[in-house]
Design a protein around this motif. Structure first.
Motif, PDB file in Angstrom:
ATOM      1  N   LEU A 135      -4.348  10.368  -9.542  1.00 44.35           N
ATOM      2  CA  LEU A 135      -2.976   9.879  -9.523  1.00 44.35           C
ATOM      3  C   LEU A 135      -2.840   8.838  -8.421  1.00 44.35           C
ATOM      4  O   LEU A 135      -3.585   8.852  -7.438  1.00 44.35           O
ATOM      5  CB  LEU A 135      -1.982  11.027  -9.263  1.00 44.35           C
ATOM      6  CG  LEU A 135      -1.925  12.148 -10.292  1.00 44.35           C
ATOM      7  CD1 LEU A 135      -1.019  13.278  -9.773  1.00 44.35           C
ATOM      8  CD2 LEU A 135      -1.435  11.652 -11.635  1.00 44.35           C
ATOM      9  N   ASP A 136      -1.890   7.955  -8.598  1.00 46.07           N
ATOM     10  CA  ASP A 136      -1.644   6.908  -7.620  1.00 46.07           C
ATOM     11  C   ASP A 136      -0.136   6.714  -7.532  1.00 46.07           C
ATOM     12  O   ASP A 136       0.605   7.139  -8.420  1.00 46.07           O
ATOM     13  CB  ASP A 136      -2.336   5.615  -8.069  1.00 46.07           C
ATOM     14  CG  ASP A 136      -2.277   4.515  -7.013  1.00 46.07           C
ATOM     15  OD1 ASP A 136      -2.184   4.845  -5.811  1.00 46.07           O
ATOM     16  OD2 ASP A 136      -2.323   3.337  -7.384  1.00 46.07           O
ATOM     17  N   VAL A 137       0.324   6.086  -6.476  1.00 45.40           N
ATOM     18  CA  VAL A 137       1.735   5.714  -6.385  1.00 45.40           C
ATOM     19  C   VAL A 137       1.822   4.220  -6.093  1.00 45.40           C
ATOM     20  O   VAL A 137       0.904   3.631  -5.532  1.00 45.40           O
ATOM     21  CB  VAL A 137       2.506   6.517  -5.314  1.00 45.40           C
ATOM     22  CG1 VAL A 137       2.397   8.006  -5.576  1.00 45.40           C
ATOM     23  CG2 VAL A 137       2.032   6.190  -3.914  1.00 45.40           C
ATOM     24  N   LEU A 138       2.911   3.633  -6.528  1.00 41.21           N
ATOM     25  CA  LEU A 138       3.148   2.211  -6.295  1.00 41.21           C
ATOM     26  C   LEU A 138       3.905   2.048  -4.985  1.00 41.21           C
ATOM     27  O   LEU A 138       4.899   2.742  -4.752  1.00 41.21           O
ATOM     28  CB  LEU A 138       3.976   1.634  -7.453  1.00 41.21           C
ATOM     29  CG  LEU A 138       3.962   0.122  -7.610  1.00 41.21           C
ATOM     30  CD1 LEU A 138       2.578  -0.343  -8.043  1.00 41.21           C
ATOM     31  CD2 LEU A 138       4.984  -0.312  -8.662  1.00 41.21           C
ATOM     32  N   VAL A 139       3.441   1.138  -4.134  1.00 40.43           N
ATOM     33  CA  VAL A 139       4.064   0.946  -2.826  1.00 40.43           C
ATOM     34  C   VAL A 139       4.477  -0.508  -2.651  1.00 40.43           C
ATOM     35  O   VAL A 139       3.918  -1.414  -3.262  1.00 40.43           O
ATOM     36  CB  VAL A 139       3.120   1.344  -1.676  1.00 40.43           C
ATOM     37  CG1 VAL A 139       2.810   2.830  -1.735  1.00 40.43           C
ATOM     38  CG2 VAL A 139       1.837   0.527  -1.696  1.00 40.43           C
ATOM     39  N   VAL A 140       5.488  -0.712  -1.825  1.00 38.71           N
ATOM     40  CA  VAL A 140       5.919  -2.053  -1.436  1.00 38.71           C
ATOM     41  C   VAL A 140       5.206  -2.402  -0.140  1.00 38.71           C
ATOM     42  O   VAL A 140       5.195  -1.613   0.808  1.00 38.71           O
ATOM     43  CB  VAL A 140       7.446  -2.111  -1.244  1.00 38.71           C
ATOM     44  CG1 VAL A 140       7.882  -3.515  -0.805  1.00 38.71           C
ATOM     45  CG2 VAL A 140       8.166  -1.710  -2.536  1.00 38.71           C
ATOM     46  N   ILE A 141       4.589  -3.579  -0.107  1.00 37.19           N
ATOM     47  CA  ILE A 141       3.836  -3.990   1.079  1.00 37.19           C
ATOM     48  C   ILE A 141       4.382  -5.305   1.632  1.00 37.19           C
ATOM     49  O   ILE A 141       4.890  -6.148   0.886  1.00 37.19           O
ATOM     50  CB  ILE A 141       2.329  -4.141   0.794  1.00 37.19           C
ATOM     51  CG1 ILE A 141       2.072  -5.212  -0.280  1.00 37.19           C
ATOM     52  CG2 ILE A 141       1.722  -2.809   0.395  1.00 37.19           C
ATOM     53  CD1 ILE A 141       0.608  -5.610  -0.412  1.00 37.19           C
ATOM     54  N   VAL A 142       4.274  -5.457   2.947  1.00 41.74           N
ATOM     55  CA  VAL A 142       4.619  -6.701   3.625  1.00 41.74           C
ATOM     56  C   VAL A 142       3.492  -7.038   4.596  1.00 41.74           C
ATOM     57  O   VAL A 142       2.586  -6.236   4.824  1.00 41.74           O
ATOM     58  CB  VAL A 142       5.960  -6.590   4.396  1.00 41.74           C
ATOM     59  CG1 VAL A 142       7.126  -6.412   3.442  1.00 41.74           C
ATOM     60  CG2 VAL A 142       5.913  -5.452   5.419  1.00 41.74           C
ATOM     61  N   ASN A 143       3.557  -8.215   5.169  1.00 45.31           N
ATOM     62  CA  ASN A 143       2.594  -8.624   6.185  1.00 45.31           C
ATOM     63  C   ASN A 143       2.746  -7.729   7.419  1.00 45.31           C
ATOM     64  O   ASN A 143       3.851  -7.278   7.738  1.00 45.31           O
ATOM     65  CB  ASN A 143       2.842 -10.088   6.543  1.00 45.31           C
ATOM     66  CG  ASN A 143       1.796 -10.661   7.469  1.00 45.31           C
ATOM     67  OD1 ASN A 143       1.868 -10.491   8.685  1.00 45.31           O
ATOM     68  ND2 ASN A 143       0.818 -11.353   6.917  1.00 45.31           N
ATOM     69  N   SER A 144       1.653  -7.487   8.107  1.00 46.12           N
ATOM     70  CA  SER A 144       1.672  -6.597   9.267  1.00 46.12           C
ATOM     71  C   SER A 144       2.570  -7.116  10.394  1.00 46.12           C
ATOM     72  O   SER A 144       3.004  -6.336  11.250  1.00 46.12           O
ATOM     73  CB  SER A 144       0.256  -6.382   9.799  1.00 46.12           C
ATOM     74  OG  SER A 144      -0.335  -7.618  10.169  1.00 46.12           O
ATOM     75  N   ARG A 145       2.871  -8.419  10.396  1.00 47.74           N
ATOM     76  CA  ARG A 145       3.744  -8.980  11.439  1.00 47.74           C
ATOM     77  C   ARG A 145       5.218  -8.718  11.159  1.00 47.74           C
ATOM     78  O   ARG A 145       6.061  -8.884  12.050  1.00 47.74           O
ATOM     79  CB  ARG A 145       3.497 -10.486  11.554  1.00 47.74           C
ATOM     80  CG  ARG A 145       2.110 -10.864  12.063  1.00 47.74           C
ATOM     81  CD  ARG A 145       1.859 -12.351  11.980  1.00 47.74           C
ATOM     82  NE  ARG A 145       2.842 -13.128  12.723  1.00 47.74           N
ATOM     83  CZ  ARG A 145       2.901 -14.455  12.727  1.00 47.74           C
ATOM     84  NH1 ARG A 145       2.017 -15.159  12.010  1.00 47.74           N
ATOM     85  NH2 ARG A 145       3.807 -15.087  13.432  1.00 47.74           N
ATOM     86  N   ASN A 146       5.546  -8.330   9.970  1.00 45.21           N
ATOM     87  CA  ASN A 146       6.944  -8.091   9.597  1.00 45.21           C
ATOM     88  C   ASN A 146       7.458  -6.834  10.315  1.00 45.21           C
ATOM     89  O   ASN A 146       6.849  -5.767  10.202  1.00 45.21           O
ATOM     90  CB  ASN A 146       7.036  -7.910   8.084  1.00 45.21           C
ATOM     91  CG  ASN A 146       8.460  -8.000   7.553  1.00 45.21           C
ATOM     92  OD1 ASN A 146       9.397  -7.513   8.180  1.00 45.21           O
ATOM     93  ND2 ASN A 146       8.614  -8.601   6.395  1.00 45.21           N
ATOM     94  N   PRO A 147       8.583  -6.911  11.028  1.00 47.41           N
ATOM     95  CA  PRO A 147       9.084  -5.738  11.759  1.00 47.41           C
ATOM     96  C   PRO A 147       9.742  -4.680  10.866  1.00 47.41           C
ATOM     97  O   PRO A 147      10.022  -3.577  11.328  1.00 47.41           O
ATOM     98  CB  PRO A 147      10.113  -6.344  12.727  1.00 47.41           C
ATOM     99  CG  PRO A 147      10.575  -7.587  12.044  1.00 47.41           C
ATOM    100  CD  PRO A 147       9.394  -8.113  11.295  1.00 47.41           C
ATOM    101  N   LEU A 148       9.980  -5.008   9.601  1.00 42.67           N
ATOM    102  CA  LEU A 148      10.634  -4.064   8.697  1.00 42.67           C
ATOM    103  C   LEU A 148       9.768  -2.824   8.514  1.00 42.67           C
ATOM    104  O   LEU A 148       8.539  -2.918   8.387  1.00 42.67           O
ATOM    105  CB  LEU A 148      10.886  -4.743   7.348  1.00 42.67           C
ATOM    106  CG  LEU A 148      11.821  -4.014   6.374  1.00 42.67           C
ATOM    107  CD1 LEU A 148      13.245  -3.985   6.911  1.00 42.67           C
ATOM    108  CD2 LEU A 148      11.774  -4.695   4.998  1.00 42.67           C
TER     109      LEU A 148
END
Length: 276
Positions: free
Chosen positions: A94-107
């Motif tokens: 099983l897998d899940v879908l994730v939202v990713i951003v750049n590591s520099r993003n403070p969010l």
């Protein structure tokens, strides 16, 4: 005499498929392609049978398996009822879908509405969510990819090339369009303001390799925790291998290897979740 007996016992103990010089062909979802490539290599080392693995997306995996272009298709989603009627399948994880951003993003986290606002282009600068003044760069999957289908189902935001508009609109036209998870992670990791979505297993694997991306908490659920499924994480999918019933004698040994102790260990190594 002793050597002849040893050779005879070896041949008797070697599965019949190792005598088959024809390669086993597998195609489909790039989400699980690296995992299946690893399984294929270990299977070859143990049996002597060559396995050729290529991507193309889940739809390609289904079509290739139905048409006999490949003996096994990789599909990173649940099968439709029609597909279940025409194909046999095993679920290897099983897998899940994730939202990713750049590591520099403070969010650190997003909710569903924020995801909608980002991908429809309503939010164009990260300063609308954080103190970080950087243009939002969207990274979206191409049509025919199961990752896109899951994203559309969750967000209600459809691909700009989709025949129907989603309940919450379409992905903004300025979005980059990519095929594989690696393509998406490379763009998000290389563009400070980028945001995309991809497999958790692949994200964790690439993070371990030094890819500069960050996985966001989604709707209050941290996908990196051990109880991601039981906690109610909103986007979960099956990882399936599909095949025609008529091909079962030819593919059974590889499928049994994938479902066996070493196969399950490899699934864990690639940071996917095991099926109980």
């Amino acid at each position: 005499m002793v050597w002849a007996l040893v050779c005879l016992l070896f041949v008797a103990a070697t599965p019949a498929f190792s005598q088959n010089s024809e390669a086993l062909r597998i195609s489909g979802a790039t989400t699980i392609q690296p995992l299946v490539e690893q399984l294929a290599e270990e299977f070859r080392e143990g049996t002597g049978r060559t396995v050729r693995v290529q991507g193309g997306g889940s739809l390609t995996g289904v079509v290739d398996a139905m048409e006999g272009t490949s003996q096994i298709g990789m599909v990173s989603r649940a099968l439709s009822e029609e597909e279940k009627e025409r194909l046999e399948y095993v679920t290897i994880g099983l897998d899940v879908l994730v939202v990713i951003v750049n590591s520099r993003n403070p969010l650190r986290e997003v909710d569903k509405q924020t995801v909608i606002d980002l991908f429809t282009g309503r939010i164009t600068n990260w300063s609308e969510l954080t103190a970080w003044d950087r243009e939002v760069v969207l990274v979206n999957k191409e049509m025919g990819r199961s990752t896109l289908e899951l994203f559309e189902e969750y967000s209600g935001v459809h691909h700009r090339g989709s025949p129907t508009e989603g309940p919450n609109g379409r992905v903004a036209p300025q979005a980059y369009e990519i095929a594989s998870n690696l393509d998406g992670a490379t763009l998000v990791g290389g563009i400070p303001g980028a945001v995309g979505y991809m497999s958790l297993g692949t994200s964790l694997y690439l993070l371990d390799k030094g890819m500069p991306i960050k996985i966001l908490v989604l709707n209050g659920h941290d996908p990196t925790t051990e109880n991601v499924i039981s906690s109610g994480y909103p986007i979960v999918r099956e990882l399936n291998l599909v095949y025609l019933k008529s091909n079962e004698p030819d593919v059974r040994a590889f499928l049994d290897f994938c479902l066996g102790p070493r196969g399950r260990e490899v699934v864990r190594e690639f940071r996917y979740l095991l099926v109980d």
